[in-house]
Design an enzyme around this catalytic site. Structure first.
Site, mmCIF file in Angstrom:
data_model
loop_
_atom_site.group_PDB
_atom_site.id
_atom_site.type_symbol
_atom_site.label_atom_id
_atom_site.label_comp_id
_atom_site.label_asym_id
_atom_site.label_seq_id
_atom_site.Cartn_x
_atom_site.Cartn_y
_atom_site.Cartn_z
ATOM 1 N N THR A 1 -10.465 -13.709 -12.636
ATOM 2 C CA THR A 1 -9.651 -14.790 -12.080
ATOM 3 C C THR A 1 -10.599 -15.853 -11.542
ATOM 4 O OG1 THR A 1 -7.888 -13.252 -11.480
ATOM 5 C CG2 THR A 1 -7.894 -15.396 -10.378
ATOM 6 N N LYS B 1 -2.799 -17.733 -14.838
ATOM 7 C CA LYS B 1 -3.201 -16.670 -13.918
ATOM 8 C C LYS B 1 -3.126 -17.147 -12.468
ATOM 9 C CE LYS B 1 -4.601 -12.646 -12.593
ATOM 10 N NZ LYS B 1 -5.939 -12.066 -12.802
ATOM 11 N N LYS C 1 -10.002 -14.391 -2.101
ATOM 12 C CA LYS C 1 -10.573 -15.212 -3.171
ATOM 13 C C LYS C 1 -9.485 -15.864 -4.023
ATOM 14 C CE LYS C 1 -11.842 -13.179 -7.036
ATOM 15 N NZ LYS C 1 -11.149 -13.807 -8.202
#
Length: 301
Positions: free
Chosen positions: A100, A176, A244
């Site tokens: 990601t 995503k 994150k």
């Protein structure tokens, strides 16, 4: 036939990467691996794969290299570090990026690899460690047809569904980002709901049973609150991952001046958990930020 299949390399044998490597081997691929933890790579080799001491040495012998590391910084190191893969992959080989990352960075990476004659698939994944090991991931992918021609069967072997979203690198990472917005918000909301119920005196098991059979349930509530019921915060996906990922979500929206109030709140909840020393625990540990609740303890024995 088996000998006509591309040889596949996997870099990063964490909760997702190890399962993906195993599912490829189960599908009949000759799988080589590298991980920063030599014992983990050696363990995979004992199961029937081949371990290499650096990404570059691995890259030199594969046709398709799958990167399953944490973020763009680690991916940069895999490809362009002192013993990186980019300079050792043969022209026409495919790098499949499953992390990601920021969509703009992914698009730039595709251009950089193309300058060296390498093909690139932007291919983040979803589904968790169990589905990774079973070859049942969802893959969000984008890239040129030539990359799919070589790596398409490899993607199919790792997943239940491969979404082909276009020819441009970065498109899959945009999808995503949306997925991670939802995933992070759902985990945070599930934790808040479970914490409220416990504070109100409802047994956690009873609340779980009712909610998972009611309209307020979600896949994340059912999956992550089961960890809370077991008192088991072994990290399948850690709190730090959503610090994150939700950071990437917010950063991606900022240039568009697009408000994300729920994502921002969820991000602050995961940040609070990380600041409390919970960053390495399972992301369901975000429930521990709520005061005055008696969480279930691990079962004895």
């Amino acid at each position: 036939m088996k000998d006509q299949r591309p040889r596949v390399g996997v870099v990063g044998l964490g909760a997702m990467g190890l399962g993906m490597a195993r599912s490829l081997r189960t599908a009949g691929y000759d799988v080589a691996v590298h991980d920063l933890r030599p014992d983990v790579a050696a363990g995979f080799a004992r199961e029937g794969g081949t371990a290499f001491p650096s990404p570059g040495e691995l890259a030199a012998v594969v046709d398709v290299l799958v990167g399953v590391v944490v973020d763009s910084v680690q991916t940069e190191q895999v490809l362009f570090g002192a013993e990186g893969a980019a300079g050792r992959l043969r022209p026409g080989a495919v790098f499949v990026m499953c992390s990601t990352v920021e969509p703009a960075w992914s698009a730039e990476l595709g251009s950089r690899l193309a300058e060296s004659g390498l093909l690139y698939l932007d291919a983040p994944v979803s589904g968790g460690a169990v589905r990774a090991a079973a070859g049942e991931l969802t893959m969000m992918t984008s890239g040129p047809p030539e990359a799919y021609a070589l790596a398409g069967p490899v993607l199919e072997a790792m997943s239940a569904t491969v979404h082909r979203l276009g020819d441009e690198a970065g498109l899959a990472s945009k999808v995503k980002v949306v997925n991670q917005l939802l995933a992070g918000v759902h985990i945070a909301a599930a934790a808040e709901a479970m914490a409220l119920g416990i504070k109100a005196g409802i047994p956690a098991g009873t609340l779980y049973e009712v909610i998972t059979r009611s309209a307020g349930s979600s896949w994340m509530f059912e999956n992550r609150m089961a960890h809370v019921l077991a008192g088991d915060y072994t990290p399948l996906s850690a709190v730090d991952i959503f610090v994150k990922d939700l950071g990437i979500v917010l950063d991606s929206a900022r240039p568009e001046r697009f408000p994300l109030p729920l994502a921002a709140t969820a991000h602050q909840m995961f940040l609070q958990a990380a600041a409390s020393g919970l960053g390495g625990e399972d992301d369901s540990a975000v429930i521990k930020i709520f005061p005055g609740i008696d969480l279930p303890k691990p079962e004895d024995g």
